[in-house]
Scaffold this motif. Structure first.
Motif: not given
Length: 596
Positions: A325-351
């Protein structure tokens, strides 16, 4: 006012009295003096599961065509066939109709698997491949047929023996049916007087690589090149874009998702009239969009701390999983969202990658400014519930700095995930000062531990792009060196080992202008194509390659099929499930569809 006379009883026999009374019934009804006799309910008719071939025409008053009959049609399940509704009074399903008519047989215990849409060229033929799965002890032969088609479409019924679980129906379309025509039909399996069915839509196409005139280019109007675009497994079109083009922390946060049906009409079951706006997570820039087999999707974007183009501060990438439906999936991470931290800004593209168990992987590359400047490739993996995958690197993250010997211009081109979870990343390496310094590297990360290995293909050709062909292989579009500057392709297996291709060219050199071909797309069997400008100002054209990697001389005219002269730029080629090809245009309005 109605006037009714009362006839006297004639001296004839009782039969004449009966006839006279029968004549008076309509008159009494018209005058409103008496309650009209109750009309018996019509008995339902089963869907046509046999009989003449679908192409045989019969008058409308003599037969039913598909589910369109004078009587009310039976509602059928797309997957399980006709449903035995039982009697109207709610009695036992096998008790037969309440009016004592013939008993309606239960549906055939057979599951049919087939595409929901079949592409057939006008004045051509196509094979509809059908899988047959017998259930509940049924093992006998069946008959497959297509019903509900006009006389201009011919399909012969197909007998499937008891030891066969698949078959193909050949669908032939007359030239009188124009490109863009859509025909709804029913695939029916019949045996022992029982049947099951599922719907099928036929889409009639025109000549190869001509434009679909029915596709609504203008309503989509995608002139924003930052918009991410993808096609779902069911053929629906997905787009995503950031709320604001301002990538600085003061800009508006969030992104918008839109979904359209394959014909370009907004999908009203998606969000609010086909659109969903997410102001959380606080995404300033979108990086990737990936449809899932379940009908949901993954979205990756950078958060507000990824604003420095010099990549000095840490950067957080947010990945959200959404329901169909386009809504966030509450069964995934924190209310549908996960995060990853890197030491710099990722260059496009990502996969973004997802496996059958629901695990999600994010592959990125970024530049680290240190005393020994280096390009780093990293993968973060999460379980289906959003927890980092234990044992894979450190808290589900593996990083790999390129070796010092490979410190040149590089680019994350493609990533594949194997069944055991192993991830392989294709990295293009090139240097503008030396053609002998071009190469293609592969980073392999073990699926269980994340242990990395590095390998390089030293062909020294310029790899313009590397993509996955849908069959677990990497395919590279290369430019050879002087004096020919031919465009060829090379295949690699899922581990990055060369398997075939890059043979000697037999076609005239320079079919396409140098540098104009930068993308690959494939047909359903994995044959690669590219689009570029014809040498000498001849407009855009399509080139097909052979298994040896060279231009196919039997394709089009001398290896080329020229495209509509109104097109000046094409990119972002995406195949739809039915084989049609979508591509972005610039500066023309946004998106077009071409016949395969």
């Amino acid at each position: 006012m109605c006037h009714r006379s009362q006839p006297s009883k004639p001296p004839q026999v009782g039969r004449a009295l009966f006839v006279a009374l029968a004549l008076l019934v309509p008159l009494a009804t018209a005058c409103g003096d008496e309650t009209p006799p109750e009309k018996p309910g019509s008995s339902e008719t089963q869907a046509d599961a046999g009989g003449p071939d679908a192409s045989t025409w019969m008058p409308p008053d003599a037969s039913c065509v598909g589910a369109r009959c004078d009587a009310e049609p039976i509602t059928e399940s797309p997957d399980a066939g006709a449903t035995d509704a039982g009697p109207a009074d709610g009695g036992a399903p096998d008790a037969g109709p309440a009016d004592g008519g013939p008993e309606i047989p239960p549906p055939l215990t057979v599951d049919l698997s087939a595409p929901s849409e079949l592409l057939v060229r006008s004045d051509g033929s196509a094979a509809l491949r059908v899988g047959v799965k017998r259930r509940e002890g049924f093992t006998g032969p069946i008959t497959l047929a297509l019903r509900g088609l006009p006389p201009e479409v011919f399909v012969a019924d197909r007998h499937v023996s008891q030891d066969t679980s698949a078959a193909a129906l050949v669908v032939s379309v007359s030239e009188r049916v124009g490109p863009g025509t859509r025909l709804d039909a029913t695939l029916v399996a019949t045996a022992d007087g029982r049947s099951t069915s599922r719907p099928l839509r036929l889409l009639v196409s025109g000549p190869s690589f001509s434009l679909d005139p029915t596709f609504p280019v203008v309503p989509l109007g995608w002139t924003d090149t930052s918009r991410s675009f993808a096609v779902q497994p069911d053929g629906k079109l997905l787009t995503a874009y950031a709320i604001s083009k301002d990538s600085w922390p003061g800009g508006a946060k969030g992104f918008v998702l839109e979904r359209h049906h394959a014909d370009g009409v907004p999908d009203l079951a998606f969000g609010m009239l086909g659109t969903v706006t997410h102001q959380r997570p606080a995404v300033l820039r979108l990086l990737a969009l990936k449809p899932l087999p379940t009908g949901g999707l993954l979205v990756a974007g950078t958060a507000a701390d990824c604003h420095d183009s010099n990549n000095e501060p840490p950067c957080t990438v947010l990945v959200s999983r959404h329901l169909s439906t386009g809504a966030l999936d509450p069964s995934f991470g924190d209310a549908g969202v996960v995060s990853a931290q890197f030491t710099a800004n990722p260059r496009a593209p990502v996969k973004l990658l997802a496996d059958e168990a629901g695990r999600v992987s994010l592959a990125v590359s970024y530049y680290v400014r240190t005393q020994a400047d280096s390009d780093v490739y990293a993968v973060q993996r999460w379980e289906a519930d959003g927890r980092p995958v234990a044992g894979f690197g450190t808290e589900g993250k593996v990083t790999f700095p390129l070796p010092a010997s490979e410190q040149r211009s590089d680019h994350l081109s493609e990533a594949l995930q194997q069944k055991d979870g192993t991830i392989v990343i294709a990295v293009t390496l090139f240097d503008g000062s030396s053609s002998n310094f071009h190469a293609l590297g592969f980073i392999r990360m073990d699926g269980a531990t994340g242990t990395t290995s590095w390998g390089v293909d030293g062909s020294y050709s310029l790899h313009r792009t590397v993509v996955a062909d849908g069959h677990g292989r990497f395919v590279s579009l290369l430019s050879t060196g002087a004096p020919t500057y031919d465009v060829i392709v090379q295949w690699y297996d899922q581990n990055g080992s060369r398997i075939y291709g890059a043979g000697s060219s037999t076609m005239p050199a320079r079919l396409l202008a140098v540098g104009s071909a930068n993308e690959l797309f494939f047909d359903d069997v994995g044959t690669p194509y590219t689009v570029g400008r014809v040498e000498g100002g001849g407009g855009l054209a399509v080139v097909r390659f052979t298994r040896q990697g060279t231009v196919d001389p039997g394709f089009g005219t001398q290896g080329l099929v020229r495209l509509d002269n109104r097109l000046s730029s094409l990119s972002g080629f995406t195949r739809e499930p039915n084989g049609c090809l979508l591509a972005r245009t610039w500066p023309e309005p946004g998106l077009i569809r071409m016949w395969p």
